[in-house]
Design a protein around this motif. Structure first.
Motif, PDB file in Angstrom:
ATOM      1  N   THR A  40       0.832  -1.205   0.000  1.00  0.00           N
ATOM      2  CA  THR A  40       0.000   0.000   0.000  1.00  0.00           C
ATOM      3  C   THR A  40       0.867   1.256   0.000  1.00  0.00           C
ATOM      4  OG1 THR A  40      -1.796  -1.163   1.117  1.00  0.00           O
ATOM      5  CG2 THR A  40      -1.823   1.243   1.224  1.00  0.00           C
ATOM      6  N   LEU A  43       2.402   1.708  -3.522  1.00  0.00           N
ATOM      7  CA  LEU A  43       1.397   2.202  -4.474  1.00  0.00           C
ATOM      8  C   LEU A  43       1.060   3.665  -4.201  1.00  0.00           C
ATOM      9  CD1 LEU A  43      -0.625   1.735  -6.780  1.00  0.00           C
ATOM     10  CD2 LEU A  43      -2.245   0.933  -5.045  1.00  0.00           C
ATOM     11  N   ARG A  44       0.835   3.998  -2.946  1.00  0.00           N
ATOM     12  CA  ARG A  44       0.482   5.390  -2.609  1.00  0.00           C
ATOM     13  C   ARG A  44       1.628   6.339  -2.905  1.00  0.00           C
ATOM     14  NH1 ARG A  44      -3.565   5.069   2.658  1.00  0.00           N
ATOM     15  NH2 ARG A  44      -5.187   3.927   1.545  1.00  0.00           N
ATOM     16  N   GLN A  54      -4.716   7.045  -3.507  1.00  0.00           N
ATOM     17  CA  GLN A  54      -5.386   5.776  -3.754  1.00  0.00           C
ATOM     18  C   GLN A  54      -6.909   5.915  -3.598  1.00  0.00           C
ATOM     19  OE1 GLN A  54      -4.530   2.535  -1.045  1.00  0.00           O
ATOM     20  NE2 GLN A  54      -4.703   1.037  -2.704  1.00  0.00           N
ATOM     21  N   TYR A  57      -8.401   7.203  -6.704  1.00  0.00           N
ATOM     22  CA  TYR A  57      -8.478   6.151  -7.718  1.00  0.00           C
ATOM     23  C   TYR A  57      -9.680   5.250  -7.456  1.00  0.00           C
ATOM     24  CZ  TYR A  57      -6.814   2.269 -10.678  1.00  0.00           C
ATOM     25  OH  TYR A  57      -6.690   1.271 -11.624  1.00  0.00           O
ATOM     26  N   TRP A  58      -9.928   4.896  -6.203  1.00  0.00           N
ATOM     27  CA  TRP A  58     -11.103   4.083  -5.869  1.00  0.00           C
ATOM     28  C   TRP A  58     -12.388   4.754  -6.346  1.00  0.00           C
ATOM     29  CZ3 TRP A  58      -9.803   3.708   0.024  1.00  0.00           C
ATOM     30  CH2 TRP A  58      -8.724   2.825   0.225  1.00  0.00           C
ATOM     31  N   ALA A 127      -1.177   1.597 -11.776  1.00  0.00           N
ATOM     32  CA  ALA A 127      -1.458   0.464 -10.892  1.00  0.00           C
ATOM     33  C   ALA A 127      -0.962  -0.839 -11.516  1.00  0.00           C
ATOM     34  CB  ALA A 127      -2.952   0.383 -10.581  1.00  0.00           C
TER      35      ALA A 127
END
Length: 167
Positions: A40, A43-44, A54, A57-58, A127
């Motif tokens: 996490t 990715l962040r 993030q 993006y969700w 991603a």
């Protein structure tokens, strides 16, 4: 010496330097937590370099991903369990409206703007790149096996073990 399948092993303290022959004694909570935190964060950090989060993006994916345009309330209700707090998703919707990546129609439903769709596509590509980096040296078969084990552990605690059945 390799432990027998189905045997019980004594629980050892978490040890990041554990050798392969010691892994069966390692606590799943430590390793699953470390994996979650590390992946996490990675990715962040990648998303932060392009000024996106993030949760943004969700929201972009959720607004884009259903059969019908969702309301703000639907997006908030669906994504809040993933968020760091109860107000985060509502704030993200506001951020994306301010950036003009989302718009609200007369029926109070959310839609991606062209800029929002471009950002969503760019984030999907990012991603994918991060996923490839995380999965480097791991076959699909190994990945599926790991997820099956994790899914079974969750089912052992919360569910009946039926794949795809909610807990």
């Amino acid at each position: 010496m390799e432990p027998l399948i189905g045997s019980t092993t004594d629980q050892a303290p978490a040890n990041p330097a554990a050798t392969d022959d010691m892994l069966a004694t390692q606590p799943i909570g430590y390793w699953s937590g470390l994996t979650h935190t590390t992946v996490t964060r990675h990715l962040r950090n990648a998303m932060a370099r392009i000024d996106v989060t993030q949760p943004q993006y969700w929201v972009l994916n959720r607004v884009n991903g259903g059969p019908a345009a969702p309301s703000r309330e639907e997006v908030v209700a669906q994504l809040t369990p993933l968020a760091d707090g109860p107000h985060e998703i509502a704030r993200v919707v506001d951020q994306l409206l301010h950036r003009e990546w989302l718009r609200i129609d007369d029926g109070q439903l959310l839609h991606l703007t062209d800029a929002g769709e471009a950002a969503r596509a760019r984030l999907r590509e990012l991603a994918g790149e991060v996923r490839a980096e995380v999965h480097k040296g791991i076959s699909d078969k190994e990945y599926v096996a790991a997820l099956r084990v994790l899914r079974k552990m969750v089912a052992n605690i919360e569910g009946d073990g039926t794949p795809g059945k909610p807990f």
